[in-house]
Scaffold this active site. Structure first.
Site, mmCIF file in Angstrom:
data_model
loop_
_atom_site.group_PDB
_atom_site.id
_atom_site.type_symbol
_atom_site.label_atom_id
_atom_site.label_comp_id
_atom_site.label_asym_id
_atom_site.label_seq_id
_atom_site.Cartn_x
_atom_site.Cartn_y
_atom_site.Cartn_z
ATOM 1 N N VAL A 26 9.997 -6.009 -4.069
ATOM 2 C CA VAL A 26 9.494 -4.756 -3.492
ATOM 3 C C VAL A 26 10.650 -3.793 -3.232
ATOM 4 O O VAL A 26 10.593 -2.625 -3.594
ATOM 5 C CB VAL A 26 8.722 -5.040 -2.193
ATOM 6 C CG1 VAL A 26 8.382 -3.741 -1.484
ATOM 7 C CG2 VAL A 26 7.459 -5.825 -2.498
ATOM 8 N N LEU B 287 2.208 -2.752 -4.382
ATOM 9 C CA LEU B 287 2.792 -2.869 -5.728
ATOM 10 C C LEU B 287 2.383 -4.191 -6.365
ATOM 11 O O LEU B 287 2.525 -5.242 -5.743
ATOM 12 C CB LEU B 287 4.327 -2.806 -5.646
ATOM 13 C CG LEU B 287 4.938 -1.620 -4.872
ATOM 14 C CD1 LEU B 287 6.456 -1.732 -4.866
ATOM 15 C CD2 LEU B 287 4.481 -0.284 -5.449
ATOM 16 N N ARG B 288 1.877 -4.134 -7.611
ATOM 17 C CA ARG B 288 1.602 -5.370 -8.341
ATOM 18 C C ARG B 288 2.813 -5.716 -9.182
ATOM 19 O O ARG B 288 3.327 -4.826 -9.905
ATOM 20 C CB ARG B 288 0.388 -5.171 -9.272
ATOM 21 C CG ARG B 288 -0.945 -5.050 -8.576
ATOM 22 C CD ARG B 288 -2.009 -4.553 -9.553
ATOM 23 N NE ARG B 288 -1.673 -3.205 -10.016
ATOM 24 C CZ ARG B 288 -2.250 -2.625 -11.069
ATOM 25 N NH1 ARG B 288 -3.170 -3.253 -11.783
ATOM 26 N NH2 ARG B 288 -1.896 -1.403 -11.423
ATOM 27 N N GLU B 289 3.253 -6.918 -9.136
ATOM 28 C CA GLU B 289 4.384 -7.298 -9.976
ATOM 29 C C GLU B 289 3.973 -7.136 -11.443
ATOM 30 O O GLU B 289 2.863 -7.456 -11.830
ATOM 31 C CB GLU B 289 4.823 -8.723 -9.660
ATOM 32 C CG GLU B 289 5.449 -8.808 -8.269
ATOM 33 C CD GLU B 289 5.920 -10.206 -7.918
ATOM 34 O OE1 GLU B 289 6.287 -10.956 -8.839
ATOM 35 O OE2 GLU B 289 5.916 -10.540 -6.725
ATOM 36 N N GLY C 36 -2.130 -16.530 -7.629
ATOM 37 C CA GLY C 36 -0.915 -17.141 -7.089
ATOM 38 C C GLY C 36 -0.021 -15.987 -6.658
ATOM 39 O O GLY C 36 -0.529 -14.928 -6.282
ATOM 40 N N CYS D 155 2.064 -12.822 -2.677
ATOM 41 C CA CYS D 155 1.316 -11.965 -1.751
ATOM 42 C C CYS D 155 -0.049 -12.504 -1.382
ATOM 43 O O CYS D 155 -0.294 -12.828 -0.218
ATOM 44 C CB CYS D 155 1.241 -10.558 -2.327
ATOM 45 S SG CYS D 155 2.860 -9.779 -2.297
ATOM 46 N N LYS E 290 -3.300 -3.254 5.002
ATOM 47 C CA LYS E 290 -2.599 -4.024 3.969
ATOM 48 C C LYS E 290 -3.216 -5.408 3.831
ATOM 49 O O LYS E 290 -3.566 -5.856 2.739
ATOM 50 C CB LYS E 290 -1.111 -4.126 4.315
ATOM 51 C CG LYS E 290 -0.319 -5.068 3.451
ATOM 52 C CD LYS E 290 -0.276 -4.646 2.001
ATOM 53 C CE LYS E 290 0.354 -5.714 1.150
ATOM 54 N NZ LYS E 290 0.326 -5.371 -0.281
HETATM 55 C C1 UDX Z 1 8.823 -9.110 0.418
HETATM 56 C C2 UDX Z 1 7.744 -9.829 1.196
HETATM 57 O O1 UDX Z 1 7.688 -11.183 0.737
HETATM 58 C C3 UDX Z 1 6.405 -9.184 0.974
HETATM 59 O O2 UDX Z 1 5.422 -9.767 1.807
HETATM 60 C C4 UDX Z 1 6.510 -7.752 1.342
HETATM 61 O O3 UDX Z 1 5.276 -7.128 1.076
HETATM 62 C C5 UDX Z 1 7.644 -7.067 0.603
HETATM 63 O O4 UDX Z 1 8.884 -7.758 0.776
HETATM 64 P P1 UDX Z 1 9.586 -9.492 -1.995
HETATM 65 O O5 UDX Z 1 10.300 -8.250 -2.329
HETATM 66 O O6 UDX Z 1 8.881 -10.241 -3.060
HETATM 67 O O7 UDX Z 1 8.477 -9.228 -0.916
HETATM 68 O O8 UDX Z 1 10.649 -10.476 -1.280
HETATM 69 P P2 UDX Z 1 11.872 -11.159 -2.020
HETATM 70 O O9 UDX Z 1 11.738 -11.021 -3.483
HETATM 71 O O10 UDX Z 1 11.994 -12.496 -1.380
HETATM 72 O O11 UDX Z 1 13.126 -10.239 -1.580
HETATM 73 C C6 UDX Z 1 13.536 -10.163 -0.269
HETATM 74 C C7 UDX Z 1 15.004 -9.691 -0.304
HETATM 75 O O12 UDX Z 1 15.432 -9.451 1.033
HETATM 76 C C8 UDX Z 1 15.939 -10.750 -0.904
HETATM 77 O O13 UDX Z 1 16.746 -10.169 -1.896
HETATM 78 C C9 UDX Z 1 16.771 -11.206 0.302
HETATM 79 O O14 UDX Z 1 18.102 -11.565 -0.033
HETATM 80 C C10 UDX Z 1 16.750 -9.949 1.164
HETATM 81 N N1 UDX Z 1 17.018 -10.196 2.572
HETATM 82 C C11 UDX Z 1 16.447 -11.256 3.213
HETATM 83 C C12 UDX Z 1 17.885 -9.321 3.246
HETATM 84 O O15 UDX Z 1 18.419 -8.392 2.638
HETATM 85 N N2 UDX Z 1 18.125 -9.526 4.556
HETATM 86 C C13 UDX Z 1 17.590 -10.583 5.231
HETATM 87 O O16 UDX Z 1 17.864 -10.728 6.424
HETATM 88 C C14 UDX Z 1 16.739 -11.487 4.538
HETATM 89 C C1 UDX Z 2 -1.007 -8.110 -5.361
HETATM 90 C C2 UDX Z 2 -1.796 -6.830 -5.073
HETATM 91 O O1 UDX Z 2 -2.506 -6.438 -6.237
HETATM 92 C C3 UDX Z 2 -0.850 -5.723 -4.644
HETATM 93 O O2 UDX Z 2 -1.583 -4.562 -4.307
HETATM 94 C C4 UDX Z 2 -0.047 -6.197 -3.439
HETATM 95 O O3 UDX Z 2 0.870 -5.217 -3.018
HETATM 96 C C5 UDX Z 2 0.708 -7.461 -3.754
HETATM 97 O O4 UDX Z 2 -0.196 -8.477 -4.206
HETATM 98 P P1 UDX Z 2 0.428 -9.124 -7.297
HETATM 99 O O5 UDX Z 2 0.205 -10.385 -6.542
HETATM 100 O O6 UDX Z 2 1.817 -8.750 -7.694
HETATM 101 O O7 UDX Z 2 -0.168 -7.865 -6.443
HETATM 102 O O8 UDX Z 2 -0.393 -9.190 -8.672
HETATM 103 P P2 UDX Z 2 -1.948 -8.958 -9.036
HETATM 104 O O9 UDX Z 2 -1.982 -8.271 -10.323
HETATM 105 O O10 UDX Z 2 -2.688 -8.407 -7.903
HETATM 106 O O11 UDX Z 2 -2.472 -10.468 -9.302
HETATM 107 C C6 UDX Z 2 -2.521 -11.352 -8.214
HETATM 108 C C7 UDX Z 2 -3.041 -12.679 -8.726
HETATM 109 O O12 UDX Z 2 -4.441 -12.571 -9.027
HETATM 110 C C8 UDX Z 2 -2.370 -13.169 -9.995
HETATM 111 O O13 UDX Z 2 -2.150 -14.570 -9.900
HETATM 112 C C9 UDX Z 2 -3.389 -12.876 -11.090
HETATM 113 O O14 UDX Z 2 -3.307 -13.813 -12.155
HETATM 114 C C10 UDX Z 2 -4.696 -13.033 -10.346
HETATM 115 N N1 UDX Z 2 -5.809 -12.234 -10.852
HETATM 116 C C11 UDX Z 2 -5.722 -10.878 -10.813
HETATM 117 C C12 UDX Z 2 -6.955 -12.876 -11.305
HETATM 118 O O15 UDX Z 2 -7.027 -14.102 -11.350
HETATM 119 N N2 UDX Z 2 -8.006 -12.123 -11.725
HETATM 120 C C13 UDX Z 2 -7.961 -10.759 -11.707
HETATM 121 O O16 UDX Z 2 -8.943 -10.122 -12.108
HETATM 122 C C14 UDX Z 2 -6.781 -10.120 -11.253
#
Ligand code: UDX
Ligand code: UDX
Length: 436
Positions: A12, A154-156, A258, A261, A205
């Site tokens: 994110v 944001l969707r990955e 999976g 999120c 959210k």
């Molecule tokens: C995270 C949360 O998991 C999600 O729920 C939220 O919506 C957005 O932020 P994500 O970006 O996927 O999502 O987390 P991750 O990929 O684990 O990155 C977190 C980053 O924060 C890592 O690079 C980690 O090193 C950093 N971090 C962690 C700091 O900079 N400071 C800290 O104290 C701990």
């Molecule tokens: C999700 C939310 O979409 C996003 O708004 C939030 O900020 C973070 O979590 P993400 O988890 O990155 O985003 O991917 P997404 O495209 O939403 O898919 C989530 C999971 O659902 C994946 O495992 C995907 O395979 C599954 N999925 C999605 C289904 O099985 N069926 C669908 O129709 C859509």
């Protein structure tokens, strides 16, 4: 042009920082992971995200985006500080906020001017007030600040597009001035802006993610009924989706969800409810239905192989939690591989981008860098994620490579009729025609 600091360069944070820079702001992105920052300074991305590499490099060379591990440097001149650190699930499903607390305390210690602190990470309802208490307590001398909730949607795999074209921007703060300033930061996105209080924004959210997860578990339950009664769930979903009240998205039946999120957020919402002595029968069922999909995929594949995996080799097409990402967090492939191995199968895997990130999660799986190479000698393939490149695989070639022409299509990417005509022993999800 505003001066912005983003804390955390994960899935994110790095997208948030790069996109705000692309909008013309000056962004300093901080992370405590020195390796991640050193790599970013060399142009090496911390994650796979389509379009990120170019976006980061272009904004770094334009002087709008830089990276540091120093809070002092990151906050110098900053008017906004986004917290985008990890909020993983704790042992009981609660959100682990230790990293949010660490970021808030570090901001408090190093800030030298009034600041708007924005929770971008998904945080439990009430965290905004809690962050404000931490900042107040950790400041050397009182410096004015506001805490605002601005959750990410944001969707990955499509995060940059989702940032630049959001369905809406949600801003939570009772400080009208702070809310207005954060709203102004988002004006170039030209999306509806919802301004509400902190707790309501935090709940929007969770409720949004929990609803999307519910929609998927719903269509997966309908898919099993379709399969038993001979209806086609893809057509059912299409027919449902024309109704604007339902919408056509997130109705793809398959192996369920999976990622970092949905699993974490549905669990956290249920946990928050239980902390208030409330029951959550819907959320509990949504999770149960979801995780049963993985077991069902293994069971159905076993049936296709005559009831046993002993001495069989199974190939997994797709290892990350979904297509277009390398993120292995709560990837269905991990549970599926574990079940297969426990049942005596040998397991191989292929993923277009997650081969390195998958390896630590599945040490007993033979991860191969080419789908045809992976298929060679397999007794069956399981489609785990719907990568585009799987949809145009040369299936005649695959059939010739397989020891037996068995495919379980966990994401309904192939046409049952065509597969039958090619001589595959083929099953998918809820297509009604499986074996009929
Ligand atoms: C995270 C949360 O998991 C999600 O729920 C939220 O919506 C957005 O932020 P994500 O970006 O996927 O999502 O987390 P991750 O990929 O684990 O990155 C977190 C980053 O924060 C890592 O690079 C980690 O090193 C950093 N971090 C962690 C700091 O900079 N400071 C800290 O104290 C701990
Ligand atoms: C999700 C939310 O979409 C996003 O708004 C939030 O900020 C973070 O979590 P993400 O988890 O990155 O985003 O991917 P997404 O495209 O939403 O898919 C989530 C999971 O659902 C994946 O495992 C995907 O395979 C599954 N999925 C999605 C289904 O099985 N069926 C669908 O129709 C859509």
């Amino acid at each position: 042009m505003k001066q912005i600091c983003v804390i955390g360069v994960g899935y994110v944070g790095i997208v948030t920082g790069a996109c705000f820079a692309d909008l013309g702001n000056k962004v300093v992105a901080l992370d405590v992971n020195e390796q991640r920052i050193a790599n970013l300074k060399k142009g090496i991305m911390p994650i796979y995200e389509p379009g990120l590499d170019e976006l980061v490099k272009r904004n770094v060379s334009a002087g709008r985006l830089s990276f540091t591990t120093s809070y002092q440097e990151a906050l110098k001149g900053a008017e906004y500080a986004f917290i985008a650190v990890g909020t993983p699930s704790g042992v009981e499903g609660e959100a682990d906020l230790q990293y949010v607390a660490a970021a808030a305390a570090s901001i408090a210690k190093e800030m030298t001017a009034p600041l708007i602190i924005i929770n971008k990470s998904t945080v439990p309802i009430g965290t905004g007030d809690w962050v404000a208490d931490i900042v107040r307590g950790a400041q050397g001398k009182p410096i004015p600040f506001s805490v605002v909730s601005c959750p990410e949607f944001l969707r990955e795999g499509s995060a940059i597009g989702d940032f630049m074209s959001p369905h809406r921007t949600v801003i939570g703060s009772l400080d009208k001035d702070a809310a207005g300033k954060v709203a102004h930061l988002h004006l170039p996105l030209r999306a509806p802006i919802v301004i509400t209080d902190l707790r309501t924004a935090e709940m929007i959210k969770y409720a949004s993610n929990a609803f999307l997860a519910t929609k998927i578990s719903f269509i997966n339950e309908v898919a099993d009924i379709c399969e038993a009664l001979g209806a086609d769930v893809k057509e059912v979903a299409a027919g449902m989706g024309y109704d604007a009240r339902i919408g056509k998205y997130f109705l793809d039946a398959g192996l369920g969800w999976g990622g970092s999120c949905f699993p974490k957020d549905v669990q956290a919402l249920a946990y928050m409810a239980k902390e208030q002595s409330l029951t959550t029968p819907i959320l509990d069922s949504v999770m149960n239905v979801n995780y049963d999909r993985r077991k069902a995929a293994v069971k159905r594949t076993e049936e296709m192989l005559g009831g046993s995996f002993k001495g069989k080799t199974i190939g997994l097409l797709g290892l990350a939690f979904k297509e277009n990402t390398d993120d292995m967090r709560d990837a269905p492939s991990i549970d599926i591989a574990t079940e297969l191995l426990e049942a005596g199968a040998k397991v191989r895997g292929y993923d277009p981008v997650a081969f390195e990130t998958a390896r630590p999660h599945m040490p007993a799986v033979d991860i191969i860098g080419d789908p045809y190479e992976m298929a060679k000698g397999c007794d069956a393939l399981i489609v785990v994620t719907p990568w585009n490149e799987f949809k145009q695989l040369d299936l005649e070639k695959v059939k010739g490579l397989l020891k037996s022409p068995v495919i379980f299509d966990g994401r309904n990417i192939y046409d049952p009729k065509a597969m039958k005509e090619m001589g595959f022993n083929y099953r998918s999800i809820g297509r009604g025609t499986n074996g009929k």
